[in-house]
Design a protein around this motif. Structure first.
Motif, PDB file in Angstrom:
ATOM      1  N   HIS A   1       0.835  -1.204   0.000  1.00  0.00           N
ATOM      2  CA  HIS A   1       0.000   0.000   0.000  1.00  0.00           C
ATOM      3  C   HIS A   1       0.868   1.251   0.000  1.00  0.00           C
ATOM      4  N   ASP A   2       1.898   1.273   0.853  1.00  0.00           N
ATOM      5  CA  ASP A   2       2.774   2.444   0.906  1.00  0.00           C
ATOM      6  C   ASP A   2       3.513   2.642  -0.413  1.00  0.00           C
ATOM      7  N   ALA A   3       3.917   1.550  -1.043  1.00  0.00           N
ATOM      8  CA  ALA A   3       4.602   1.658  -2.335  1.00  0.00           C
ATOM      9  C   ALA A   3       3.673   2.232  -3.398  1.00  0.00           C
ATOM     10  N   ARG A   4       2.406   1.812  -3.383  1.00  0.00           N
ATOM     11  CA  ARG A   4       1.448   2.342  -4.368  1.00  0.00           C
ATOM     12  C   ARG A   4       1.144   3.814  -4.107  1.00  0.00           C
ATOM     13  N   VAL A   5       1.022   4.186  -2.826  1.00  0.00           N
ATOM     14  CA  VAL A   5       0.776   5.596  -2.496  1.00  0.00           C
ATOM     15  C   VAL A   5       1.949   6.460  -2.958  1.00  0.00           C
ATOM     16  N   PHE A   6       3.168   5.998  -2.713  1.00  0.00           N
ATOM     17  CA  PHE A   6       4.344   6.732  -3.169  1.00  0.00           C
ATOM     18  C   PHE A   6       4.319   6.889  -4.685  1.00  0.00           C
ATOM     19  N   THR A   7       3.957   5.824  -5.387  1.00  0.00           N
ATOM     20  CA  THR A   7       3.915   5.866  -6.847  1.00  0.00           C
ATOM     21  C   THR A   7       2.868   6.852  -7.338  1.00  0.00           C
ATOM     22  N   ARG A   8       1.700   6.895  -6.681  1.00  0.00           N
ATOM     23  CA  ARG A   8       0.664   7.859  -7.082  1.00  0.00           C
ATOM     24  C   ARG A   8       1.173   9.294  -6.923  1.00  0.00           C
ATOM     25  N   HIS A   9       1.859   9.564  -5.805  1.00  0.00           N
ATOM     26  CA  HIS A   9       2.422  10.901  -5.615  1.00  0.00           C
ATOM     27  C   HIS A   9       3.489  11.197  -6.671  1.00  0.00           C
ATOM     28  N   LEU A  10       4.330  10.199  -6.941  1.00  0.00           N
ATOM     29  CA  LEU A  10       5.368  10.385  -7.948  1.00  0.00           C
ATOM     30  C   LEU A  10       4.750  10.615  -9.324  1.00  0.00           C
ATOM     31  N   GLN A  11       3.660   9.910  -9.589  1.00  0.00           N
ATOM     32  CA  GLN A  11       2.979  10.051 -10.868  1.00  0.00           C
ATOM     33  C   GLN A  11       2.484  11.479 -11.083  1.00  0.00           C
ATOM     34  N   GLY A  12       2.190  12.184 -10.004  1.00  0.00           N
ATOM     35  CA  GLY A  12       1.690  13.541 -10.115  1.00  0.00           C
ATOM     36  C   GLY A  12       2.770  14.604 -10.258  1.00  0.00           C
ATOM     37  N   VAL A  13       4.033  14.191 -10.241  1.00  0.00           N
ATOM     38  CA  VAL A  13       5.139  15.144 -10.344  1.00  0.00           C
ATOM     39  C   VAL A  13       5.222  15.718 -11.751  1.00  0.00           C
ATOM     40  N   THR A  14       5.486  16.989 -11.857  1.00  0.00           N
ATOM     41  CA  THR A  14       5.801  17.632 -13.130  1.00  0.00           C
ATOM     42  C   THR A  14       7.269  18.024 -13.115  1.00  0.00           C
ATOM     43  N   LEU A  15       7.998  17.567 -14.104  1.00  0.00           N
ATOM     44  CA  LEU A  15       9.431  17.799 -14.156  1.00  0.00           C
ATOM     45  C   LEU A  15       9.735  19.144 -14.816  1.00  0.00           C
ATOM     46  N   GLU A  16      10.624  19.892 -14.198  1.00  0.00           N
ATOM     47  CA  GLU A  16      11.056  21.177 -14.722  1.00  0.00           C
ATOM     48  C   GLU A  16      12.453  21.045 -15.304  1.00  0.00           C
ATOM     49  N   ASP A  17      12.725  21.841 -16.320  1.00  0.00           N
ATOM     50  CA  ASP A  17      14.038  21.803 -16.944  1.00  0.00           C
ATOM     51  C   ASP A  17      15.106  22.243 -15.950  1.00  0.00           C
ATOM     52  N   GLY A  18      16.204  21.474 -15.911  1.00  0.00           N
ATOM     53  CA  GLY A  18      17.272  21.772 -14.971  1.00  0.00           C
ATOM     54  C   GLY A  18      18.597  22.110 -15.618  1.00  0.00           C
ATOM     55  N   GLY A  19      18.594  22.316 -16.938  1.00  0.00           N
ATOM     56  CA  GLY A  19      19.820  22.740 -17.594  1.00  0.00           C
ATOM     57  C   GLY A  19      20.497  21.641 -18.377  1.00  0.00           C
ATOM     58  N   ASP A  20      21.677  21.978 -18.862  1.00  0.00           N
ATOM     59  CA  ASP A  20      22.444  21.092 -19.730  1.00  0.00           C
ATOM     60  C   ASP A  20      22.931  19.859 -18.985  1.00  0.00           C
ATOM     61  N   ALA A  21      22.855  18.708 -19.652  1.00  0.00           N
ATOM     62  CA  ALA A  21      23.412  17.461 -19.134  1.00  0.00           C
ATOM     63  C   ALA A  21      24.062  16.699 -20.287  1.00  0.00           C
ATOM     64  N   GLY A  22      24.914  17.386 -21.031  1.00  0.00           N
ATOM     65  CA  GLY A  22      25.523  16.785 -22.210  1.00  0.00           C
ATOM     66  C   GLY A  22      24.514  16.707 -23.336  1.00  0.00           C
ATOM     67  N   LEU A  23      24.365  15.528 -23.923  1.00  0.00           N
ATOM     68  CA  LEU A  23      23.376  15.321 -24.976  1.00  0.00           C
ATOM     69  C   LEU A  23      21.951  15.280 -24.427  1.00  0.00           C
ATOM     70  N   ALA A  24      21.800  15.169 -23.117  1.00  0.00           N
ATOM     71  CA  ALA A  24      20.487  15.141 -22.465  1.00  0.00           C
ATOM     72  C   ALA A  24      20.208  16.497 -21.810  1.00  0.00           C
ATOM     73  N   ARG A  25      19.013  16.608 -21.236  1.00  0.00           N
ATOM     74  CA  ARG A  25      18.674  17.742 -20.385  1.00  0.00           C
ATOM     75  C   ARG A  25      18.421  17.235 -18.979  1.00  0.00           C
ATOM     76  N   ALA A  26      18.898  17.981 -18.001  1.00  0.00           N
ATOM     77  CA  ALA A  26      18.584  17.672 -16.611  1.00  0.00           C
ATOM     78  C   ALA A  26      17.149  18.091 -16.311  1.00  0.00           C
ATOM     79  N   VAL A  27      16.483  17.337 -15.435  1.00  0.00           N
ATOM     80  CA  VAL A  27      15.143  17.687 -14.957  1.00  0.00           C
ATOM     81  C   VAL A  27      15.107  17.524 -13.450  1.00  0.00           C
ATOM     82  N   ARG A  28      14.168  18.240 -12.832  1.00  0.00           N
ATOM     83  CA  ARG A  28      14.034  18.142 -11.381  1.00  0.00           C
ATOM     84  C   ARG A  28      12.637  18.546 -10.954  1.00  0.00           C
ATOM     85  N   SER A  29      12.298  18.188  -9.739  1.00  0.00           N
ATOM     86  CA  SER A  29      11.004  18.572  -9.183  1.00  0.00           C
ATOM     87  C   SER A  29      11.084  18.540  -7.667  1.00  0.00           C
TER      88      SER A  29
END
Length: 320
Positions: free
Chosen positions: A246-274
């Motif tokens: 149950h706790d794992a599913r609750v954590f996943t639901r909260h994580l599912q609601g996260v919106t990632l913001e751009d965090g800058g250059d990461a080489g060929l990728a972009r960093a994200v954070r929330s």
């Protein structure tokens, strides 16, 4: 690889699915599946990255990483690099271009040594996919500079909890603590990822501590043993209580609601954070727009290469 990206557009996570957990004393492990297209064309092998000290005068907080292959290679926050003048931990994730060399931010995870070990070269490090404990990586998700010059001292302070509780090592070494812990947790370290599994939720002491997931199954397999060994070490600091599904599913639901913001250059990728309440996440996403899937609202989800999430309210993180 196309490096175009909507840098100021926030991105929701793809759909996540939690499987049945396994339990070993204070440690609980739940498999995670990610409902999004695989990220392809990347080299996940930590050994594909050659790592060296800065030429001339080594610097505690910097190492030189070089991609030794003709494919983009993933260097992950929390990866441990053994050797050189002292063992280090990568502070930020990067996607290195083929044959690219660049200076990367690192933290020392061996406070008691500055200089080459007897019989070792002075500059070379070994990268093998080993991971630092989540409790030690706690500050890495800040996305850069949130704690200023105190970040390194806080890494040493987190490692000192293992020193104080489990016994001191010769050089206050994160890797030495992992080596000591491995024989005590041989059974859980024998676990293997399930078909299609791309992530894992870690519960310690009866509460979810965090999660990691990857752009494909190869990514998870490349760090699987490192993730389990690091989690087993953290579990030695916690009471022997199971984390519930149950706790794992609750954590996943909260994580599912996260919106990632751009965090800058990461080489060929972009960093994200929330940062949303007690839930913090950081990682890197693919910059190739063709790999992004779309929701019914046409908002692009994040084409995630790697993401780590923490519950800052977990006792091992609150006190970190």
């Amino acid at each position: 690889m196309n490096r175009e990206i909507h840098r100021h557009q926030n991105r929701p996570l793809p759909q996540l699915h939690v499987g049945h957990g396994s339990h070993h004393g204070a440690l609980s492990i739940f498999p995670l599946w990610v409902d999004s297209p695989r990220v392809t064309g990347l080299d996940w092998k930590a050994s594909s990255i050659r790592t060296a000290e800065r030429e001339g005068s080594p610097v505690v907080g910097e190492l030189v990483l070089q991609n030794s292959t003709a494919r983009p290679v993933v260097a992950l926050e929390g990866d441990l690099l053994k050797g050189g003048w002292q063992d280090r931990m990568l502070a930020r994730s990067l996607l290195l271009e083929p044959f690219e060399a660049r200076v990367a931010e690192v933290f020392c995870v061996e406070a008691g040594r500055w200089g080459a070990r007897t019989g070792e070269g002075q500059a070379a490090h070994e990268a093998s996919g080993r991971r630092s404990a989540l409790s030690v990586r706690r500050g890495n998700a800040g996305g850069g500079g949130e704690r200023g010059g105190n970040q390194q001292s806080e890494v040493w302070q987190r490692i000192s909890r293992f020193e104080n509780t489990l016994g001191a090592t010769a050089s206050s070494s994160m890797l030495d603590h992992l080596d000591r812990s491995a024989p005590l947790h041989a059974r859980q370290l024998e676990a293997r990822p399930l078909d299609g599994q791309r992530g894992v939720i870690i519960g310690i002491g009866g509460r979810v501590m965090g999660a990691e997931f990857f752009g494909n199954t190869a990514g998870l397999r490349s760090r699987w043993q490192g993730i389990l060994a690091a989690a087993a070490l953290d579990a030695q600091l916690a009471p022997r209580r199971r984390t519930t599904a149950h706790d794992a599913r609750v954590f996943t639901r909260h994580l599912q609601g996260v919106t990632l913001e751009d965090g800058g250059d990461a080489g060929l990728a972009r960093a994200v954070r929330s940062q949303q309440g007690r839930l913090r996440a950081s990682g890197i996403v693919n910059t190739n727009a063709h790999t992004n899937m779309h929701t019914s609202t046409s908002a692009p989800t994040a084409s995630i290469i790697h993401l780590t999430a923490f519950d800052d309210a977990h006792p091992l993180l609150e006190n970190a």
